[in-house]
Design a protein around this motif. Structure first.
Motif, PDB file in Angstrom:
ATOM      1  N   GLN A 253       0.645  -1.133   0.199  1.00 41.03           N
ATOM      2  CA  GLN A 253       0.106   0.089  -0.014  1.00 41.03           C
ATOM      3  C   GLN A 253       0.674   1.384  -0.070  1.00 41.03           C
ATOM      4  OE1 GLN A 253      -2.481   0.294   3.340  1.00 41.03           O
ATOM      5  NE2 GLN A 253      -3.365   2.449   2.993  1.00 41.03           N
ATOM      6  N   TYR A 254       1.911   1.082   0.533  1.00 37.64           N
ATOM      7  CA  TYR A 254       2.846   2.573   0.713  1.00 37.64           C
ATOM      8  C   TYR A 254       3.980   2.541  -0.143  1.00 37.64           C
ATOM      9  CZ  TYR A 254       0.127   2.474   5.206  1.00 37.64           C
ATOM     10  OH  TYR A 254      -0.695   2.284   6.160  1.00 37.64           O
ATOM     11  N   ARG A 255       3.988   1.514  -1.150  1.00 42.24           N
ATOM     12  CA  ARG A 255       5.160   1.408  -2.127  1.00 42.24           C
ATOM     13  C   ARG A 255       6.536   1.352  -1.560  1.00 42.24           C
ATOM     14  NH1 ARG A 255       0.635   0.661  -4.140  1.00 42.24           N
ATOM     15  NH2 ARG A 255       0.088   1.613  -6.026  1.00 42.24           N
ATOM     16  N   VAL A 256       6.965   2.440  -1.077  1.00 39.10           N
ATOM     17  CA  VAL A 256       8.691   2.177  -0.577  1.00 39.10           C
ATOM     18  C   VAL A 256       8.544   1.405   0.802  1.00 39.10           C
ATOM     19  CG1 VAL A 256       8.320   4.411   0.516  1.00 39.10           C
ATOM     20  CG2 VAL A 256      10.647   3.558   0.123  1.00 39.10           C
ATOM     21  N   ILE A 257       9.440   0.352   0.752  1.00 43.14           N
ATOM     22  CA  ILE A 257       9.600  -0.516   1.989  1.00 43.14           C
ATOM     23  C   ILE A 257      11.017  -0.498   2.613  1.00 43.14           C
ATOM     24  CG2 ILE A 257       7.638  -1.948   1.127  1.00 43.14           C
ATOM     25  CD1 ILE A 257       9.807  -4.147   0.159  1.00 43.14           C
ATOM     26  N   SER A 258      12.009   0.144   1.822  1.00 43.88           N
ATOM     27  CA  SER A 258      13.218   0.200   2.276  1.00 43.88           C
ATOM     28  C   SER A 258      14.110   1.152   1.595  1.00 43.88           C
ATOM     29  CB  SER A 258      13.873  -1.278   2.323  1.00 43.88           C
ATOM     30  OG  SER A 258      14.187  -1.631   1.289  1.00 43.88           O
ATOM     31  N   GLY A 259      15.200   1.552   2.050  1.00 43.86           N
ATOM     32  CA  GLY A 259      16.285   2.339   1.391  1.00 43.86           C
ATOM     33  C   GLY A 259      16.523   3.551   1.961  1.00 43.86           C
ATOM     34  N   ILE A 260      17.489   4.479   1.657  1.00 45.86           N
ATOM     35  CA  ILE A 260      17.860   5.742   2.282  1.00 45.86           C
ATOM     36  C   ILE A 260      17.893   6.840   1.115  1.00 45.86           C
ATOM     37  CG2 ILE A 260      19.782   6.720   3.439  1.00 45.86           C
ATOM     38  CD1 ILE A 260      20.196   4.343   4.845  1.00 45.86           C
ATOM     39  N   LEU A 261      17.304   7.915   1.162  1.00 44.80           N
ATOM     40  CA  LEU A 261      17.349   9.133   0.627  1.00 44.80           C
ATOM     41  C   LEU A 261      18.189  10.010   1.321  1.00 44.80           C
ATOM     42  CD1 LEU A 261      16.242  10.720  -1.899  1.00 44.80           C
ATOM     43  CD2 LEU A 261      14.279  11.572  -0.434  1.00 44.80           C
ATOM     44  N   THR A 262      18.982  10.899   0.571  1.00 50.12           N
ATOM     45  CA  THR A 262      19.747  11.936   1.141  1.00 50.12           C
ATOM     46  C   THR A 262      19.602  13.248   0.417  1.00 50.12           C
ATOM     47  OG1 THR A 262      21.445  10.490   1.975  1.00 50.12           O
ATOM     48  CG2 THR A 262      22.130  12.959   1.953  1.00 50.12           C
ATOM     49  N   VAL A 263      19.198  14.247   1.279  1.00 49.09           N
ATOM     50  CA  VAL A 263      18.906  15.678   0.407  1.00 49.09           C
ATOM     51  C   VAL A 263      20.076  16.385   1.073  1.00 49.09           C
ATOM     52  CG1 VAL A 263      17.267  17.536   0.203  1.00 49.09           C
ATOM     53  CG2 VAL A 263      16.315  15.207   0.599  1.00 49.09           C
ATOM     54  N   THR A 264      20.687  16.963  -0.083  1.00 49.50           N
ATOM     55  CA  THR A 264      21.749  17.985   0.498  1.00 49.50           C
ATOM     56  C   THR A 264      21.584  19.312  -0.119  1.00 49.50           C
ATOM     57  OG1 THR A 264      23.470  16.204   0.481  1.00 49.50           O
ATOM     58  CG2 THR A 264      24.279  18.242   0.500  1.00 49.50           C
ATOM     59  N   GLY A 265      21.426  20.493   0.942  1.00 49.68           N
ATOM     60  CA  GLY A 265      21.290  21.754   0.302  1.00 49.68           C
ATOM     61  C   GLY A 265      22.747  22.665   0.578  1.00 49.68           C
ATOM     62  N   PRO A 266      22.415  23.867   0.415  1.00 47.62           N
ATOM     63  CA  PRO A 266      23.729  24.834   0.541  1.00 47.62           C
ATOM     64  C   PRO A 266      24.116  24.805   2.013  1.00 47.62           C
ATOM     65  CG  PRO A 266      22.006  26.069  -0.775  1.00 47.62           C
ATOM     66  CD  PRO A 266      21.123  24.662  -0.279  1.00 47.62           C
ATOM     67  N   LEU A 267      23.120  24.800   3.235  1.00 53.12           N
ATOM     68  CA  LEU A 267      23.366  24.815   4.354  1.00 53.12           C
ATOM     69  C   LEU A 267      23.227  23.353   5.001  1.00 53.12           C
ATOM     70  CD1 LEU A 267      22.015  28.271   4.961  1.00 53.12           C
ATOM     71  CD2 LEU A 267      24.239  27.649   4.734  1.00 53.12           C
ATOM     72  N   HIS A 268      22.183  22.630   4.691  1.00 53.42           N
ATOM     73  CA  HIS A 268      21.791  21.727   5.537  1.00 53.42           C
ATOM     74  C   HIS A 268      21.507  20.434   4.871  1.00 53.42           C
ATOM     75  CE1 HIS A 268      21.066  24.380   9.103  1.00 53.42           C
ATOM     76  NE2 HIS A 268      20.602  25.271   8.245  1.00 53.42           N
ATOM     77  N   SER A 269      21.441  19.188   5.634  1.00 56.56           N
ATOM     78  CA  SER A 269      21.360  17.886   4.902  1.00 56.56           C
ATOM     79  C   SER A 269      20.220  17.151   5.631  1.00 56.56           C
ATOM     80  CB  SER A 269      22.409  17.074   4.621  1.00 56.56           C
ATOM     81  OG  SER A 269      23.227  16.872   5.949  1.00 56.56           O
ATOM     82  N   ALA A 270      19.550  16.261   4.983  1.00 55.76           N
ATOM     83  CA  ALA A 270      18.659  15.399   5.701  1.00 55.76           C
ATOM     84  C   ALA A 270      18.895  14.006   5.291  1.00 55.76           C
ATOM     85  CB  ALA A 270      17.331  15.783   5.625  1.00 55.76           C
ATOM     86  N   VAL A 271      18.790  12.848   6.018  1.00 56.03           N
ATOM     87  CA  VAL A 271      18.829  11.388   5.720  1.00 56.03           C
ATOM     88  C   VAL A 271      17.417  10.923   5.950  1.00 56.03           C
ATOM     89  CG1 VAL A 271      20.067   9.184   5.786  1.00 56.03           C
ATOM     90  CG2 VAL A 271      21.244  11.277   5.848  1.00 56.03           C
ATOM     91  N   ILE A 272      16.949  10.291   5.023  1.00 50.00           N
ATOM     92  CA  ILE A 272      15.537   9.531   5.242  1.00 50.00           C
ATOM     93  C   ILE A 272      16.027   8.014   5.198  1.00 50.00           C
ATOM     94  CG2 ILE A 272      13.452   9.411   5.049  1.00 50.00           C
ATOM     95  CD1 ILE A 272      13.361  12.107   3.615  1.00 50.00           C
ATOM     96  N   ASP A 273      15.523   7.263   6.134  1.00 52.37           N
ATOM     97  CA  ASP A 273      15.606   5.823   6.054  1.00 52.37           C
ATOM     98  C   ASP A 273      14.280   5.378   6.187  1.00 52.37           C
ATOM     99  OD1 ASP A 273      16.314   3.037   6.541  1.00 52.37           O
ATOM    100  OD2 ASP A 273      17.899   3.536   8.021  1.00 52.37           O
ATOM    101  N   TYR A 274      13.959   4.420   5.150  1.00 50.29           N
ATOM    102  CA  TYR A 274      12.542   3.837   4.908  1.00 50.29           C
ATOM    103  C   TYR A 274      12.682   2.393   5.570  1.00 50.29           C
ATOM    104  CZ  TYR A 274      11.017   7.646   2.581  1.00 50.29           C
ATOM    105  OH  TYR A 274      10.619   9.163   2.188  1.00 50.29           O
TER     106      TYR A 274
END
Length: 299
Positions: A253-274
């Motif tokens: 139902q939710y499609r994504v079941i695992s994995g890591i996405l990293t978002v990197t910007g000029p000042l900050h970053s985020a790591v999302i773990d599924y």
């Protein structure tokens, strides 16, 4: 949950989290912060990219399926239905020959100026033009495509892109399986006048339940490096590495079941773990290397 909501959710959560945790250290840094408008824009670009890729891949593949069945006319399909007008060079009265470049134009406004609505609710207007060399026996197929006055849900899409489809092996699956490598170079002008540009690469590997003509139970692993330039010139990179790819289970139902996405910007970053493979909507997000915080996505 719509198929494309996967990427909408990823972008939305990542961007809102980055924006909420940003602190201005100077007047120039305020300009680089992402806003809720950027979150919405990125989610819409993800949806447009996925819808276009699905249509393009299906229309190229249908040429081989129709030819193998002895058909020289286009038949209805699950994505563009009968509302899109499809023309082909050579035309549908002539079976393609090996080595010939085939060009197909999918006109979503031919029968209705308001465009076509796909099964997932997206509305497409204008034309997508695809071209590829016809060769049923080739181990790799490259599809080039462009846009002619094309709109996705009211937003103007421009650019030239390509998808290379192949059957091969990889570190993700040693048995032969479909691998789709995509180049992304897309400019989107939103109805409010904001212009965003995306460039990069994305690879999608189908690692389970392929070859049964049923996409609803496919399992994909996806990795990418996509740079998005905002209207003010600031850039953010959305990356997924092959070691920790996003796993998309179409039967979940939710499609994504695992994995890591990293978002990197000029000042900050985020790591999302599924997570590690459970069909649920639980994930964590860590800002600037901080402690991961749990959240739920989708509905």
């Amino acid at each position: 949950m719509k198929t494309n909501s996967l990427f909408k959710t990823i972008a939305l959560i990542a961007i809102i989290s980055l924006a909420s945790c940003s602190k201005d250290s100077s007047s120039s840094t305020a300009d680089s912060k992402l806003t809720s408008a950027d979150a919405i824009a990125n989610s819409k670009m993800d949806q447009a990219s996925n819808d276009v890729s699905d249509v393009v891949e299906e229309q190229e593949g249908k040429t081989y399926l129709d030819a193998s069945a002895g058909k020289t006319v286009d038949t209805a399909n699950s994505l563009v239905t009968s509302c899109a007008h499809i023309t082909r060079v050579p035309d549908f009265g002539t079976a393609p020959t090996v080595g010939l470049t085939v060009t197909k134009t999918i006109d979503f406004s031919f029968n209705n100026p308001s465009g076509c609505t796909l099964a997932n609710g997206s509305t497409l207007k204008g034309k997508i033009i695809i071209s590829f060399v016809y060769d049923p026996n080739a181990t790799s197929h490259t599809i080039n495509y462009s846009f002619d006055n094309f709109y996705h849900n009211g937003n103007h899409i421009e650019g030239n892109r390509s998808i290379t489809r192949s059957i091969g092996t990889s570190s993700l699956l040693t048995a032969p399986h479909p691998i789709h490598a995509m180049t992304v170079d897309m400019t989107v002008t939103f109805e409010n006048g904001g212009v965003y540009h995306r460039v990069g690469t994305r690879t999608r590997e189908c690692v389970a339940n392929f070859g049964n003509n049923n996409v609803n139970d496919n399992v994909y692993k996806l990795y990418q490096s996509i740079t998005t330039t905002r209207p003010n010139g600031a850039q953010h990179v959305y990356s997924v590495v092959v070691a920790t790819p996003l796993t998309i289970d179409m039967a979940c139902q939710y499609r994504v079941i695992s994995g890591i996405l990293t978002v990197t910007g000029p000042l900050h970053s985020a790591v999302i773990d599924y997570g590690s493979g459970t069909c649920d909507n639980n994930a964590t997000i860590a800002i600037d290397g901080g402690t991961p915080t749990a959240f739920t996505f989708g509905n």
